[in-house]
Structure formats: structure tokens, C-alpha cells
Design an enzyme around this catalytic site. Sequence first.
Site, PDB file in Angstrom:
ATOM      1  NE  ARG A  61      -1.857   2.050   3.231  1.00  0.00           N
ATOM      2  CZ  ARG A  61      -1.640   2.065   4.550  1.00  0.00           C
ATOM      3  NH1 ARG A  61      -2.208   1.194   5.336  1.00  0.00           N
ATOM      4  NH2 ARG A  61      -0.848   2.976   5.082  1.00  0.00           N
ATOM      5  CG  HIS A 107      -6.457   2.677   5.783  1.00  0.00           C
ATOM      6  ND1 HIS A 107      -6.589   1.362   5.424  1.00  0.00           N
ATOM      7  CD2 HIS A 107      -7.681   3.076   6.210  1.00  0.00           C
ATOM      8  CE1 HIS A 107      -7.844   0.971   5.644  1.00  0.00           C
ATOM      9  NE2 HIS A 107      -8.528   1.994   6.113  1.00  0.00           N
ATOM     10  CE1 TYR A 131       0.760   2.907   8.855  1.00  0.00           C
ATOM     11  CE2 TYR A 131      -0.498   4.716   9.801  1.00  0.00           C
ATOM     12  CZ  TYR A 131      -0.298   3.811   8.780  1.00  0.00           C
ATOM     13  OH  TYR A 131      -1.135   3.801   7.692  1.00  0.00           O
TER      14      TYR A 131
HETATM   15  C1  LIG Z   1     -14.723  -5.329  11.642  1.00  0.00           C
HETATM   16  C2  LIG Z   1     -13.902  -4.088  11.442  1.00  0.00           C
HETATM   17  N1  LIG Z   1     -12.885  -3.796  12.288  1.00  0.00           N
HETATM   18  C3  LIG Z   1     -12.151  -2.680  12.097  1.00  0.00           C
HETATM   19  C4  LIG Z   1     -12.426  -1.833  11.060  1.00  0.00           C
HETATM   20  C5  LIG Z   1     -11.549  -0.617  10.813  1.00  0.00           C
HETATM   21  N2  LIG Z   1     -10.718  -0.890   9.643  1.00  0.00           N
HETATM   22  C6  LIG Z   1     -11.065  -0.447   8.413  1.00  0.00           C
HETATM   23  S1  LIG Z   1      -9.997  -0.934   7.250  1.00  0.00           S
HETATM   24  C7  LIG Z   1      -9.017  -1.725   8.365  1.00  0.00           C
HETATM   25  C8  LIG Z   1      -7.749  -2.415   7.938  1.00  0.00           C
HETATM   26  C9  LIG Z   1      -7.976  -3.558   7.031  1.00  0.00           C
HETATM   27  O1  LIG Z   1      -6.748  -3.982   6.555  1.00  0.00           O
HETATM   28  P1  LIG Z   1      -6.600  -5.003   5.377  1.00  0.00           P
HETATM   29  O2  LIG Z   1      -7.614  -6.072   5.493  1.00  0.00           O
HETATM   30  O3  LIG Z   1      -5.185  -5.413   5.304  1.00  0.00           O
HETATM   31  O4  LIG Z   1      -7.009  -4.134   4.089  1.00  0.00           O
HETATM   32  P2  LIG Z   1      -6.264  -2.846   3.489  1.00  0.00           P
HETATM   33  O5  LIG Z   1      -6.938  -1.647   4.100  1.00  0.00           O
HETATM   34  O6  LIG Z   1      -4.835  -2.923   3.812  1.00  0.00           O
HETATM   35  O7  LIG Z   1      -6.522  -2.887   2.025  1.00  0.00           O
HETATM   36  C10 LIG Z   1      -9.552  -1.618   9.657  1.00  0.00           C
HETATM   37  C11 LIG Z   1      -8.948  -2.187  10.861  1.00  0.00           C
HETATM   38  C12 LIG Z   1     -13.509  -2.144  10.206  1.00  0.00           C
HETATM   39  N3  LIG Z   1     -13.834  -1.406   9.160  1.00  0.00           N
HETATM   40  N4  LIG Z   1     -14.225  -3.277  10.404  1.00  0.00           N
END
Ligand SMILES: Cc1ncc(C[n+]2csc(CCOP(=O)(O)OP(=O)(O)O)c2C)c(N)n1
Length: 357
Positions: free
Chosen positions: A257, A261, A270
Site C-alpha cells: 500500500r 490507508h 507509523y
Molecule cells: C470489523 C472491522 N474492524 C475494524 C475496522 C476498521 N478498519 C477499516 S480498514 C481496516 C484495515 C484492514 O486492513 P486489510 O484487510 O489489510 O485491508 P487494506 O486496508 O490494507 O486494504 C480496519 C482495521 C472495520 N472497518 N471493520
Amino acid sequence: MVDALRVIRDDGSTDPRLDPKLAKDEAVAMYRWMTLERILDNRMLALQRQGRIGFYGPSLGQEAAIVGAAMAMDPDDWIVPQYREPGAALVRGMPLKELVCQFMGNAEDPAKGHQMPCHYVYRKGNYLSISSPVGTQLPHAVGIGWAMKLLGDKKAVLAFFGDGATSTADFHVAMNFAGVFRAPTVFLCNNNQWAISVPVSKQTASATLAEKANAYGFDGVRVDGMDALAVYRATREAAHRAKDGLGPTLVEAVTYRIGPHSSSDDPSRYRDESEVAAWQARDPLPRFRRYLERSGWWDDRDEARLEQEIGDDISRAVQEAERIPPPGPDTMFADVYAEMPAHLREQMDAFLARPRR
Ligand SMILES: Cc1ncc(C[n+]2csc(CCOP(=O)(O)OP(=O)(O)O)c2C)c(N)n1
Ligand SMILES: [Mg+2]
């Protein structure tokens, strides 16, 4: 790094044993979608900073994994997105203006502004609405696949998710069900190394994410996610297997990425910039361009023309979308139930009869 399937070499040549041998048109289209996604991201992040859209989740660095996978599916297969795949919606034929209308939540947003910002849907292209909770789209995808199997429909489902999603209960539920019922699902994990501020090393003690498939009784394959041909090849094989009744596959696309985010995130708090620079050197776009050039299909003039065309297309879409007003307040009662229940009708009538200022 653990080995991953790779097709395009650094010099733009391909591994002859693995090259999916795309025709010129397909290869140029693949580059076009990736470039569109890249330019769109930059433009939408700028619009967000100017307060013209509310929120945006970029996919910088992940274009090959997104476009390569989407193009590997047949047009009537289903795509169940995570929240970072506008390129896949565009591959499915979603008009740019419609996408921008959804970013703005205006009167021509098919979801009438009911969804969260940047959570679009493209029904005509079998592209499901984005669900923000991490991982919840995976049981949906398996359910679609299983339903198609029961109906004898020879289609497959492509489900996108991130490395962080592999820590959710929904991931386990979906993988287990798909394995047992041999649901025709391609699980495309975009391992971009981060889940907001949490590195992948804190998501799992496994050496790879792909190997998790073994525990559910099906194959997992790890591909270089910065290589569109590698992703295309692995996804296409998985989709064919699914359609032949051989069940699901987990494809782990190793990416990065490069951007934040989302428009609400500041990754400098971070992570180390040197890590970003190391991955940027493997940027999927210049790499694919080298492959096109080496094939004799691309030059500087093509590049300049493409950038100009895409820039103009996006400007036109934004200008047109900005002329469209917000959805009428009465639309907040629409599309909630198939048939409006009495209490909601009462509220809507009272709302519509209110004195106007
Ligand atoms: C159940 C839940 N927990 C926490 C969040 C907050 N959140 C949104 S995106 C994210 C990270 C997800 O990371 P990843 O699956 O690696 O996808 P990326 O964003 O890196 O594409 C989090 C913790 C959420 N949306 N839903
Ligand atoms: Mg991630």
C-alpha cells in the site's frame, strides 16, 4: 521474501512457461485500466483535500492485483469488492461519471447517498456494493458462489480482501464453507503489508497467507502482486477450476500500500519512508510498460496520448458530476424496504407535509 509466482521480469521480458500470452489489445487494455486507476486515485485524493468529495481510499501500488484479477474473470462472473478496487468496477464497464457521482453522493448516485462515501456499487456489472466492516464480504461471496452452484450456473465469484481481513472470523467462516461445499470462489487476498497501522507480521504467525488454504482443503497460490500478468494467470486458472467444479482457490497477491490507508490517514506516524521507497521501485505500472514496450506495442507517444485522454475523461466526469444537485430529502425513505412498512410511510408523509422554509 517467500517465493511468489512471477511472469514479467525486470527488463520487461516474460517467463515463457508462465506468460498468459495476451493479445496486444488485451495487454494495452490492461495497462489502460491500471493507468486510469492510478490517475483517478491522485485526482480523487486532491478533490478530497479541496473538500469536493468526503472521503477516498486509494489503491496506489495495487493496480496490477486489482485490474489483473478483474480482467481474468468472465464478464458475467461476480465481483465482491473490499473497498479499494475502483479499477475492477471500471473494467466491468462502470461509467466514470457514475463512479464520481457515487463519490459525491449526489442525485445521480444509484445508492442515493445512502452508502458511506466511496462505497460504490455497479449492479449492471455484477459488482457488489462495498461493505466497510473488514471481512464481512467473504461469506457473501461464498454464498453467491454456492447459490450459483445449486442453480447449475457455470460462473465464479472473485472476492477481494486484505491481509488484515485474514484475522477475522468471517475469513474462517467463508474459507471453511467454501472448502466443504466446493463453492466456486476465488479468494483474492491483497497482501499490501499493512492493515492501517498494523503490519502483516502482527496478523499471522504463518510464513504466507496462501498456505492457510491448505487447512481448509484447497489450494493457495502466492503471486507477485506487482505483476499484472502473474495475477491474471493465477486468477484465471483459479476461476477455471471453480467453474469445472473443483472448488475454491486462495490467491495471495503480494503488494504494497504505497499511499495512505485512506484520505483520513497519515502513514508517516507509523511506518518508515525507506520501506515505501523500496516497494516503489517495484511499481507495477512502469514494469508493465516495459513489457508493452519490449513487445513493440507501446512508445512515448502512446503514453502521452493515454495520460491526456484519461485526464480529460476524469475532468469531464468531475465537471458533470459537480453540476448535479444532492439527492432530494425524500429519497432518504427510498430503497430501505421492498415494501414500505406503515410506520415509515407515516414518517415520510409527515416529513413531506412539513412547512417549507
Ligand atoms: C470489523 C472491522 N474492524 C475494524 C475496522 C476498521 N478498519 C477499516 S480498514 C481496516 C484495515 C484492514 O486492513 P486489510 O484487510 O489489510 O485491508 P487494506 O486496508 O490494507 O486494504 C480496519 C482495521 C472495520 N472497518 N471493520
Ligand atoms: Mg492490508
